[in-house]
Write an enzyme that holds these catalytic residues in place. Sequence first.
Site, mmCIF file in Angstrom:
data_model
loop_
_atom_site.group_PDB
_atom_site.id
_atom_site.type_symbol
_atom_site.label_atom_id
_atom_site.label_comp_id
_atom_site.label_asym_id
_atom_site.label_seq_id
_atom_site.Cartn_x
_atom_site.Cartn_y
_atom_site.Cartn_z
ATOM 1 N N CYS A 116 0.870 -1.185 0.000
ATOM 2 C CA CYS A 116 0.000 0.000 0.000
ATOM 3 C C CYS A 116 0.907 1.235 0.000
ATOM 4 O O CYS A 116 2.103 1.120 -0.270
ATOM 5 C CB CYS A 116 -0.971 -0.019 1.171
ATOM 6 S SG CYS A 116 -0.192 -0.005 2.796
ATOM 7 N N ASN B 46 2.421 1.474 4.220
ATOM 8 C CA ASN B 46 2.719 0.210 4.912
ATOM 9 C C ASN B 46 2.425 0.295 6.411
ATOM 10 O O ASN B 46 3.071 -0.366 7.231
ATOM 11 C CB ASN B 46 4.180 -0.219 4.664
ATOM 12 C CG ASN B 46 4.484 -1.665 5.065
ATOM 13 O OD1 ASN B 46 5.608 -1.978 5.459
ATOM 14 N ND2 ASN B 46 3.532 -2.553 4.995
ATOM 15 N N CYS C 285 -1.244 0.795 7.287
ATOM 16 C CA CYS C 285 -2.683 0.502 7.436
ATOM 17 C C CYS C 285 -3.064 -0.743 6.646
ATOM 18 O O CYS C 285 -3.206 -1.833 7.190
ATOM 19 C CB CYS C 285 -3.541 1.692 7.010
ATOM 20 S SG CYS C 285 -3.311 3.167 8.037
ATOM 21 N N ARG C 286 -3.259 -0.601 5.331
ATOM 22 C CA ARG C 286 -3.854 -1.684 4.557
ATOM 23 C C ARG C 286 -2.954 -2.904 4.381
ATOM 24 O O ARG C 286 -3.399 -4.039 4.576
ATOM 25 C CB ARG C 286 -4.289 -1.150 3.176
ATOM 26 C CG ARG C 286 -5.421 -0.156 3.255
ATOM 27 C CD ARG C 286 -5.591 0.612 1.962
ATOM 28 N NE ARG C 286 -4.463 1.510 1.720
ATOM 29 C CZ ARG C 286 -4.290 2.226 0.630
ATOM 30 N NH1 ARG C 286 -5.157 2.117 -0.351
ATOM 31 N NH2 ARG C 286 -3.249 3.028 0.506
ATOM 32 N N SER C 287 -1.698 -2.685 3.962
ATOM 33 C CA SER C 287 -0.882 -3.872 3.624
ATOM 34 C C SER C 287 -0.460 -4.698 4.845
ATOM 35 O O SER C 287 -0.465 -5.935 4.753
ATOM 36 C CB SER C 287 0.302 -3.504 2.729
ATOM 37 O OG SER C 287 1.174 -2.610 3.353
ATOM 38 N N ASP D 247 -7.914 3.799 0.895
ATOM 39 C CA ASP D 247 -6.995 4.300 1.912
ATOM 40 C C ASP D 247 -7.802 4.819 3.117
ATOM 41 O O ASP D 247 -8.606 5.741 2.974
ATOM 42 C CB ASP D 247 -6.191 5.448 1.276
ATOM 43 C CG ASP D 247 -5.110 5.985 2.193
ATOM 44 O OD1 ASP D 247 -5.109 5.644 3.388
ATOM 45 O OD2 ASP D 247 -4.267 6.756 1.687
HETATM 46 P P1 4NP Z 1 -1.713 2.821 4.005
HETATM 47 O O1 4NP Z 1 -2.314 4.186 4.583
HETATM 48 O O2 4NP Z 1 -1.200 3.133 2.622
HETATM 49 O O3 4NP Z 1 -2.882 1.896 3.992
HETATM 50 O O4 4NP Z 1 -0.618 2.389 4.965
HETATM 51 C C1 4NP Z 1 -1.573 5.370 4.598
HETATM 52 C C2 4NP Z 1 -0.641 5.580 5.586
HETATM 53 C C3 4NP Z 1 0.077 6.758 5.618
HETATM 54 C C4 4NP Z 1 -0.130 7.716 4.649
HETATM 55 C C5 4NP Z 1 -1.056 7.498 3.649
HETATM 56 C C6 4NP Z 1 -1.770 6.321 3.617
HETATM 57 N N1 4NP Z 1 0.584 8.928 4.688
HETATM 58 O O5 4NP Z 1 0.339 9.808 3.853
HETATM 59 O O6 4NP Z 1 1.451 9.091 5.581
#
Ligand code: 4NP
Length: 163
Positions: A12, A15, A17-19, A131
């Site tokens: 994702c 790294n 939240c989702r992945s 997201d």
């Molecule tokens: P992820 O979520 O891609 O599911 O881990 C996010 C985590 C952090 C950010 C964006 C999305 N960020 O912009 O820091």
Amino acid sequence: MEQQKYRILFVCLGNICRSPAAQAVMQRIVDEHGASGRFELDSAGIGNWHAGQLPDPRMRAHARRRGLELTHRARQVRESDFDRFDLIIGMDSGNLADLRELAPTPEALAKIKPMAAWIRTMATRYDHVPDPYYEGAEGFELVLDLLDDACSALYADLTRINS
Ligand code: 4NP
């Protein structure tokens, strides 16, 4: 006869939240089937902003309510991942576009797949795993629902081919 081991990398943006949630959901499915020896699972982010961190506390709290402890430490995708893993699964179209840019060879490119390819029960409404970072609690619950659905189908797909 020795069976093929599947190495799967979930990707994702951050790294956190989702992945890492996808990795834990899939690991639980694999463990429940007594198949941990047949899979190697990991996750990584397109960006390195959160490198070394545990998943987002909101993601950890929602996962914990479903009995999942998220202990992965964030890291950025690297070129060697395209050698090491058989499947590289992106959560949304942005992740997929970034992965395709990074892929060093046509063989590497062919390993990149959308997580949504395995979304079954909610397929009419979701063509990606959204997201949750700027969302409320429902965003995190939705991610876990989509991942439960998709990872079950992914496991079924891989073990059918392999059995
Ligand atoms: P992820 O979520 O891609 O599911 O881990 C996010 C985590 C952090 C950010 C964006 C999305 N960020 O912009 O820091």
